[in-house]
Motif scaffolding. Structure first.
Motif, PDB file in Angstrom:
ATOM      1  N   PRO A  84       0.836  -1.205   0.000  1.00 22.53           N
ATOM      2  CA  PRO A  84       0.000   0.000   0.000  1.00 22.53           C
ATOM      3  C   PRO A  84       0.873   1.258   0.000  1.00 22.53           C
ATOM      4  CG  PRO A  84      -0.812  -1.593   1.595  1.00 22.53           C
ATOM      5  CD  PRO A  84       0.488  -2.133   1.084  1.00 22.53           C
ATOM      6  N   GLY A  89      -1.301   2.417   5.300  1.00 24.59           N
ATOM      7  CA  GLY A  89      -1.443   1.127   4.618  1.00 24.59           C
ATOM      8  C   GLY A  89      -0.202   0.271   4.807  1.00 24.59           C
ATOM      9  N   GLU A  92      -0.196  -1.143   8.198  1.00 28.63           N
ATOM     10  CA  GLU A  92      -1.113  -2.293   8.324  1.00 28.63           C
ATOM     11  C   GLU A  92      -0.494  -3.562   7.734  1.00 28.63           C
ATOM     12  OE1 GLU A  92      -5.677  -1.308   8.407  1.00 28.63           O
ATOM     13  OE2 GLU A  92      -4.753  -0.380   6.650  1.00 28.63           O
ATOM     14  N   TRP A  96      -0.134  -6.945   9.961  1.00 30.24           N
ATOM     15  CA  TRP A  96      -0.614  -8.288   9.646  1.00 30.24           C
ATOM     16  C   TRP A  96       0.538  -9.286   9.570  1.00 30.24           C
ATOM     17  CZ3 TRP A  96      -5.268  -9.687  10.604  1.00 30.24           C
ATOM     18  CH2 TRP A  96      -6.322  -8.790  10.476  1.00 30.24           C
ATOM     19  N   ARG A 145     -12.278  -9.387   9.540  1.00 28.20           N
ATOM     20  CA  ARG A 145     -11.601  -8.400   8.696  1.00 28.20           C
ATOM     21  C   ARG A 145     -11.952  -8.626   7.226  1.00 28.20           C
ATOM     22  NH1 ARG A 145     -11.134  -4.553   6.838  1.00 28.20           N
ATOM     23  NH2 ARG A 145      -9.345  -3.671   5.781  1.00 28.20           N
ATOM     24  N   ILE A 153      -6.124  -5.427   3.348  1.00 33.76           N
ATOM     25  CA  ILE A 153      -5.975  -3.965   3.318  1.00 33.76           C
ATOM     26  C   ILE A 153      -6.591  -3.483   2.007  1.00 33.76           C
ATOM     27  CG2 ILE A 153      -4.354  -2.036   3.404  1.00 33.76           C
ATOM     28  CD1 ILE A 153      -2.249  -4.052   4.488  1.00 33.76           C
ATOM     29  N   THR A 158      -2.543  -7.719  -1.449  1.00 35.96           N
ATOM     30  CA  THR A 158      -1.284  -7.046  -1.113  1.00 35.96           C
ATOM     31  C   THR A 158      -0.331  -8.029  -0.414  1.00 35.96           C
ATOM     32  OG1 THR A 158      -1.907  -6.382   1.126  1.00 35.96           O
ATOM     33  CG2 THR A 158      -2.503  -4.847  -0.669  1.00 35.96           C
TER      34      THR A 158
END
Ligand SMILES: N[C@@H](CCC(=O)N[C@@H](CS)C(=O)NCC(=O)O)C(=O)O
Length: 204
Positions: A84, A89, A92, A96, A145, A153, A158
């Motif tokens: 991202p 982003g 994130e 993860w 999620r 995301i 991604t």
């Protein structure tokens, strides 16, 4: 000759880096260091990864180990859509990646070992069942999620999806029931069917 070497056989955590390199369409050399034959403990390889583990990369002289770090680096270096573009982003994606390593990897590996990888007389079904139980909470977090956008995301695949799916592939091989987590089930199947994921699995 390629400037990027990826050390590690596909049937190992090196699969994660091989999958990423295939997503990015990189020209790379796969050096088949194996965790089972002592090749990860030679002085030559310890100079690449002093931990004696796979994967590791040598990118034109820059050496890096830890599968998640390798994937975040490759995605960023190649300016890919897999990382991202916003600071949030990117954070994130890191979130993860840390999450899957700390909350998911150990029980997923236990299930893989005790239901698939070890010889039958070395398997402990109680350990596997306990590990499957430990996976329920993170799987439920993941399912919630994925229910919103289908990916971790934003609305596209991604590095976060790649890193999490590659670890969870062990749970799938280990027969962890995903019927209670329909979004995870669908998302994981889709990720593992990606051409780059298949090519990485089948590479030498
Ligand atoms: N946290 C490391 C773990 C690497 C790891 O443990 N790799 C295994 C193969 S899947 C290994 O090299 N094992 C050999 C050993 O521990 O001696 C990563 O994600 O890259």
């Amino acid at each position: 000759m390629s400037n990027l070497k990826i050390y590690g056989v596909p049937l190992s955590r090196a699969y994660r880096a091989l999958w990423m390199a295939n997503e990015l369409g990189l020209d790379y050399e796969n050096v088949p260091i194996n965790f089972a034959d002592g090749s990860a403990k030679t002085p030559e390889y310890l100079a690449v990864n002093p931990n004696g583990r796979i994967p590791a990369i040598d990118d034109n002289g820059f050496k890096l180990w830890e599968s998640m770090a390798i994937n975040l680096y490759l995605a960023k270096k190649h300016g890919s859509v897999l990382l991202p573009k916003t600071m949030e982003g990117e954070a994130e994606a890191i979130q993860w990646s840390f999450w899957v390593m700390t909350e998911v990897e150990k029980p997923a590996l236990t299930v893989l070992l005790h239901r698939f990888f070890l010889l039958e007389n070395k398997r402990d079904s109680k350990l596997a069942d306990e590990a499957e139980h430990q996976l329920q909470k993170p799987l439920s977090v993941l399912d919630q999620r994925l229910a919103t956008t289908g990916y971790l995301i934003g609305e596209t695949f991604t590095v976060a999806d790649l890193n999490v799916a590659s670890v969870l592939s062990w749970a799938r091989i280990g027969g962890v029931a995903l019927s209670g987590f329909p979004h995870v089930d669908q998302w994981l199947a889709g990720c593992l069917k990606r051409p780059a994921a298949v090519r990485a699995r089948n590479s030498t």
